[in-house]
Design a protein around this motif. Sequence first.
Motif, PDB file in Angstrom:
ATOM      1  N   VAL A  51      -3.823  10.293   4.859  1.00  0.00           N
ATOM      2  CA  VAL A  51      -3.316   8.922   4.704  1.00  0.00           C
ATOM      3  C   VAL A  51      -4.385   7.918   5.121  1.00  0.00           C
ATOM      4  O   VAL A  51      -4.631   6.925   4.423  1.00  0.00           O
ATOM      5  CB  VAL A  51      -2.015   8.725   5.508  1.00  0.00           C
ATOM      6  N   LEU A  52      -5.039   8.163   6.237  1.00  0.00           N
ATOM      7  CA  LEU A  52      -6.068   7.259   6.729  1.00  0.00           C
ATOM      8  C   LEU A  52      -7.245   7.155   5.758  1.00  0.00           C
ATOM      9  O   LEU A  52      -7.740   6.060   5.475  1.00  0.00           O
ATOM     10  CB  LEU A  52      -6.559   7.696   8.104  1.00  0.00           C
ATOM     11  N   ALA A  94       7.950   8.600   9.381  1.00  0.00           N
ATOM     12  CA  ALA A  94       8.662   8.046  10.542  1.00  0.00           C
ATOM     13  C   ALA A  94      10.172   8.234  10.412  1.00  0.00           C
ATOM     14  O   ALA A  94      10.850   8.551  11.404  1.00  0.00           O
ATOM     15  CB  ALA A  94       8.324   6.564  10.708  1.00  0.00           C
ATOM     16  N   GLU A  95      10.710   8.061   9.208  1.00  0.00           N
ATOM     17  CA  GLU A  95      12.145   8.264   8.995  1.00  0.00           C
ATOM     18  C   GLU A  95      12.548   9.707   9.283  1.00  0.00           C
ATOM     19  O   GLU A  95      13.576   9.950   9.927  1.00  0.00           O
ATOM     20  CB  GLU A  95      12.521   7.906   7.552  1.00  0.00           C
ATOM     21  N   GLU A 132       2.578   9.824  -6.077  1.00  0.00           N
ATOM     22  CA  GLU A 132       1.453   9.175  -5.403  1.00  0.00           C
ATOM     23  C   GLU A 132       0.500   8.551  -6.422  1.00  0.00           C
ATOM     24  O   GLU A 132      -0.004   7.448  -6.214  1.00  0.00           O
ATOM     25  CB  GLU A 132       0.699  10.162  -4.515  1.00  0.00           C
ATOM     26  N   ARG A 133       0.261   9.235  -7.530  1.00  0.00           N
ATOM     27  CA  ARG A 133      -0.614   8.687  -8.574  1.00  0.00           C
ATOM     28  C   ARG A 133      -0.043   7.380  -9.111  1.00  0.00           C
ATOM     29  O   ARG A 133      -0.770   6.402  -9.300  1.00  0.00           O
ATOM     30  CB  ARG A 133      -0.797   9.701  -9.702  1.00  0.00           C
ATOM     31  N   GLU A 134       1.261   7.376  -9.359  1.00  0.00           N
ATOM     32  CA  GLU A 134       1.908   6.158  -9.851  1.00  0.00           C
ATOM     33  C   GLU A 134       1.809   5.036  -8.825  1.00  0.00           C
ATOM     34  O   GLU A 134       1.522   3.892  -9.175  1.00  0.00           O
ATOM     35  CB  GLU A 134       3.366   6.443 -10.203  1.00  0.00           C
ATOM     36  N   GLU A 135       2.038   5.356  -7.564  1.00  0.00           N
ATOM     37  CA  GLU A 135       1.954   4.342  -6.505  1.00  0.00           C
ATOM     38  C   GLU A 135       0.536   3.782  -6.395  1.00  0.00           C
ATOM     39  O   GLU A 135       0.356   2.572  -6.223  1.00  0.00           O
ATOM     40  CB  GLU A 135       2.382   4.930  -5.163  1.00  0.00           C
ATOM     41  N   ARG A 169       0.836  -1.194   0.000  1.00  0.00           N
ATOM     42  CA  ARG A 169       0.000   0.000   0.000  1.00  0.00           C
ATOM     43  C   ARG A 169       0.872   1.246   0.000  1.00  0.00           C
ATOM     44  O   ARG A 169       1.811   1.358   0.798  1.00  0.00           O
ATOM     45  CB  ARG A 169      -0.884   0.031   1.239  1.00  0.00           C
ATOM     46  N   PRO A 170       0.529   2.185  -0.852  1.00  0.00           N
ATOM     47  CA  PRO A 170       1.283   3.446  -0.833  1.00  0.00           C
ATOM     48  C   PRO A 170       1.249   4.107   0.543  1.00  0.00           C
ATOM     49  O   PRO A 170       2.233   4.732   0.945  1.00  0.00           O
ATOM     50  CB  PRO A 170       0.552   4.294  -1.871  1.00  0.00           C
ATOM     51  N   THR A 171       0.150   3.942   1.252  1.00  0.00           N
ATOM     52  CA  THR A 171       0.039   4.570   2.570  1.00  0.00           C
ATOM     53  C   THR A 171       1.098   4.044   3.535  1.00  0.00           C
ATOM     54  O   THR A 171       1.552   4.784   4.409  1.00  0.00           O
ATOM     55  CB  THR A 171      -1.372   4.368   3.148  1.00  0.00           C
ATOM     56  N   ASP A 172       1.494   2.787   3.382  1.00  0.00           N
ATOM     57  CA  ASP A 172       2.569   2.248   4.219  1.00  0.00           C
ATOM     58  C   ASP A 172       3.882   2.975   3.924  1.00  0.00           C
ATOM     59  O   ASP A 172       4.624   3.339   4.841  1.00  0.00           O
ATOM     60  CB  ASP A 172       2.749   0.751   3.989  1.00  0.00           C
ATOM     61  N   THR A 173       4.145   3.185   2.646  1.00  0.00           N
ATOM     62  CA  THR A 173       5.356   3.901   2.242  1.00  0.00           C
ATOM     63  C   THR A 173       5.335   5.330   2.761  1.00  0.00           C
ATOM     64  O   THR A 173       6.344   5.837   3.268  1.00  0.00           O
ATOM     65  CB  THR A 173       5.484   3.905   0.706  1.00  0.00           C
TER      66      THR A 173
END
Length: 133
Positions: free
Chosen positions: A41-42, A14-15, A93-96, A4-8
């Motif tokens: 994101v949610l 976080a990084e 984001e569109r690509e993901e 999922r892109p949201t995970d990325t």
Amino acid sequence: MAKRPTDTWREHVAEEIAERAAGLRRVEDTNFAALYPEPFVLATEQVLTSFENEVRGFDAPSDEEVFAAIRRGVEGLNNVDGTHDDHDYDTIEREELCEFIDGVLSEAGIDLDGLAARRGIERCEITDEWREW
């Protein structure tokens, strides 16, 4: 399993937080938290989960059923994109998101090349009819 892109997006946030805490990044050199606020994101994640669950429930779906699921997913993402002020899906984001949709359908055994060909489009165009982002 399609990532999922949201995970990325959450990983990027976080990084940056960890790098700031370690003194490796200045606040003014961060942007992921601004690009990916948790409500955005949610909301995206909820649409992706619904799409994924629908596709996983398929049992020998017709082309119309597959395109109906794609349409619902894309329109849900259109809604997220349109209702979160100052946040939208940019090129990456569109690509993901398109890669995720492709991956979920492929994992479900959908022949996307055949599906697209029967509709007279290219595989990369399966979301285009409804996509506003």
